[in-house]
Motif scaffolding. Structure first.
Motif, PDB file in Angstrom:
ATOM      1  N   UNK A 106       0.783  -1.227   0.000  1.00  0.00           N
ATOM      2  CA  UNK A 106       0.000   0.000   0.000  1.00  0.00           C
ATOM      3  C   UNK A 106       0.815   1.276   0.000  1.00  0.00           C
ATOM      4  N   UNK A 107       2.113   1.190   0.228  1.00  0.00           N
ATOM      5  CA  UNK A 107       2.952   2.387   0.189  1.00  0.00           C
ATOM      6  C   UNK A 107       3.306   2.781  -1.244  1.00  0.00           C
ATOM      7  N   UNK A 108       2.862   1.997  -2.228  1.00  0.00           N
ATOM      8  CA  UNK A 108       3.053   2.330  -3.636  1.00  0.00           C
ATOM      9  C   UNK A 108       1.703   2.687  -4.244  1.00  0.00           C
ATOM     10  N   UNK A 109       1.713   3.649  -5.173  1.00  0.00           N
ATOM     11  CA  UNK A 109       0.466   4.102  -5.783  1.00  0.00           C
ATOM     12  C   UNK A 109       0.695   4.512  -7.223  1.00  0.00           C
ATOM     13  N   UNK A 110      -0.241   4.144  -8.089  1.00  0.00           N
ATOM     14  CA  UNK A 110      -0.169   4.591  -9.486  1.00  0.00           C
ATOM     15  C   UNK A 110      -0.499   6.083  -9.510  1.00  0.00           C
ATOM     16  N   UNK A 111       0.329   6.856 -10.234  1.00  0.00           N
ATOM     17  CA  UNK A 111       0.120   8.299 -10.297  1.00  0.00           C
ATOM     18  C   UNK A 111      -0.107   8.798 -11.720  1.00  0.00           C
ATOM     19  N   UNK A 112      -0.008   7.898 -12.692  1.00  0.00           N
ATOM     20  CA  UNK A 112      -0.283   8.229 -14.087  1.00  0.00           C
ATOM     21  C   UNK A 112      -0.390   6.912 -14.840  1.00  0.00           C
ATOM     22  N   UNK A 113      -0.677   6.984 -16.123  1.00  0.00           N
ATOM     23  CA  UNK A 113      -0.764   5.758 -16.915  1.00  0.00           C
ATOM     24  C   UNK A 113       0.577   5.038 -16.976  1.00  0.00           C
ATOM     25  N   UNK A 114       1.665   5.788 -16.784  1.00  0.00           N
ATOM     26  CA  UNK A 114       2.983   5.193 -16.971  1.00  0.00           C
ATOM     27  C   UNK A 114       3.853   5.156 -15.718  1.00  0.00           C
ATOM     28  N   UNK A 115       3.300   5.490 -14.533  1.00  0.00           N
ATOM     29  CA  UNK A 115       4.149   5.547 -13.336  1.00  0.00           C
ATOM     30  C   UNK A 115       3.449   5.062 -12.071  1.00  0.00           C
ATOM     31  N   UNK A 116       4.252   4.418 -11.213  1.00  0.00           N
ATOM     32  CA  UNK A 116       3.863   4.042  -9.852  1.00  0.00           C
ATOM     33  C   UNK A 116       4.935   4.608  -8.940  1.00  0.00           C
ATOM     34  N   UNK A 117       4.524   5.264  -7.854  1.00  0.00           N
ATOM     35  CA  UNK A 117       5.481   5.923  -6.975  1.00  0.00           C
ATOM     36  C   UNK A 117       5.431   5.302  -5.571  1.00  0.00           C
ATOM     37  N   UNK A 118       6.587   5.323  -4.896  1.00  0.00           N
ATOM     38  CA  UNK A 118       6.682   4.911  -3.497  1.00  0.00           C
ATOM     39  C   UNK A 118       6.329   6.130  -2.651  1.00  0.00           C
ATOM     40  N   UNK A 119       5.164   6.113  -2.015  1.00  0.00           N
ATOM     41  CA  UNK A 119       4.674   7.262  -1.252  1.00  0.00           C
ATOM     42  C   UNK A 119       5.623   7.649  -0.126  1.00  0.00           C
ATOM     43  N   UNK A 120       6.322   6.696   0.433  1.00  0.00           N
ATOM     44  CA  UNK A 120       7.216   6.963   1.564  1.00  0.00           C
ATOM     45  C   UNK A 120       8.505   7.674   1.138  1.00  0.00           C
ATOM     46  N   UNK A 121       8.750   7.780  -0.157  1.00  0.00           N
ATOM     47  CA  UNK A 121       9.968   8.425  -0.646  1.00  0.00           C
ATOM     48  C   UNK A 121       9.738   9.847  -1.162  1.00  0.00           C
ATOM     49  N   UNK A 122       8.484  10.296  -1.193  1.00  0.00           N
ATOM     50  CA  UNK A 122       8.170  11.622  -1.733  1.00  0.00           C
ATOM     51  C   UNK A 122       8.657  12.709  -0.784  1.00  0.00           C
ATOM     52  N   UNK A 123       9.365  13.690  -1.348  1.00  0.00           N
ATOM     53  CA  UNK A 123       9.873  14.825  -0.584  1.00  0.00           C
ATOM     54  C   UNK A 123       9.003  16.061  -0.799  1.00  0.00           C
ATOM     55  N   UNK A 124       8.616  16.323  -2.063  1.00  0.00           N
ATOM     56  CA  UNK A 124       7.833  17.521  -2.370  1.00  0.00           C
ATOM     57  C   UNK A 124       7.032  17.301  -3.651  1.00  0.00           C
ATOM     58  N   UNK A 125       5.924  18.046  -3.749  1.00  0.00           N
ATOM     59  CA  UNK A 125       5.118  18.044  -4.967  1.00  0.00           C
ATOM     60  C   UNK A 125       4.925  19.496  -5.378  1.00  0.00           C
ATOM     61  N   UNK A 126       5.302  19.820  -6.598  1.00  0.00           N
ATOM     62  CA  UNK A 126       5.086  21.153  -7.146  1.00  0.00           C
ATOM     63  C   UNK A 126       3.833  21.082  -7.990  1.00  0.00           C
ATOM     64  N   UNK A 127       2.785  21.701  -7.471  1.00  0.00           N
ATOM     65  CA  UNK A 127       1.478  21.614  -8.125  1.00  0.00           C
ATOM     66  C   UNK A 127       1.441  22.491  -9.369  1.00  0.00           C
TER      67      UNK A 127
END
Length: 161
Positions: A106-127
């Motif tokens: 559950x610490x991984x999540x699809x964020x686009x059609x081509x990517x899955x990200x490790x939520x625990x490794x995210x530092x920042x999101x530039x909206x």
């Protein structure tokens, strides 16, 4: 909250059931914690071509690596190849992105059609209101983009971590 363990020797595999009146943030946090604990030491088989090294046939040498999931920043598809990124390396996997999505914790999540990200490794999101938002990871230059359609779900999941 009550905790009860029932022993059933005839079970083929262990199953944890959470019974609750409602799906509260505490119940979701407990679920996430259980899943994280189950996958804490799990590794994934990845491959990388070794630069300059040649095998007996003269083809570039390919090595297999067992990388802990906790070190993976994100998976992305590029030219029909799924790549796994850590802070310092990039590997390939023969798995399809949809297969990884089903099997990753559950610490991984699809964020686009081509990517899955490790939520625990995210530092920042530039909206970016006009398009995809940029996800950055601490301690490295790598980044990945979350599509607008996945942004809200990502924000909600990050608040629960």
């Amino acid at each position: 909250m009550k905790v009860r363990i029932e022993l059933e020797p005839e079970l083929a595999e262990e199953t944890v059931v959470i019974r609750c009146r409602e799906l509260s943030p505490q119940v979701l946090a407990l679920q996430e914690e259980l899943l994280s604990g189950l996958h804490a030491e799990r590794t994934v088989l990845l491959k990388r071509t070794v630069r300059g090294a040649r095998g007996e046939s003269g083809e570039p040498e390919e090595k297999e690596f067992y990388v802990p999931l906790s070190e993976i920043l994100f998976f992305e598809t590029e030219n029909r190849t799924v790549q796994a990124h850590t802070r310092t390396e990039m590997y390939q996997t023969e798995r399809k992105l949809y297969e990884l999505e089903e099997e990753l914790p559950g610490s991984f999540m699809r964020i686009s059609k081509s990517s899955i990200v490790n939520l625990r490794q995210i530092y920042a999101i530039t909206k970016n209101l006009a398009g995809a938002s940029r996800i950055e990871f601490s301690g490295c230059h790598k980044c990945v983009y979350v599509s607008r359609s996945f942004y809200r779900a990502l924000s909600e999941r990050l608040r629960k971590l």
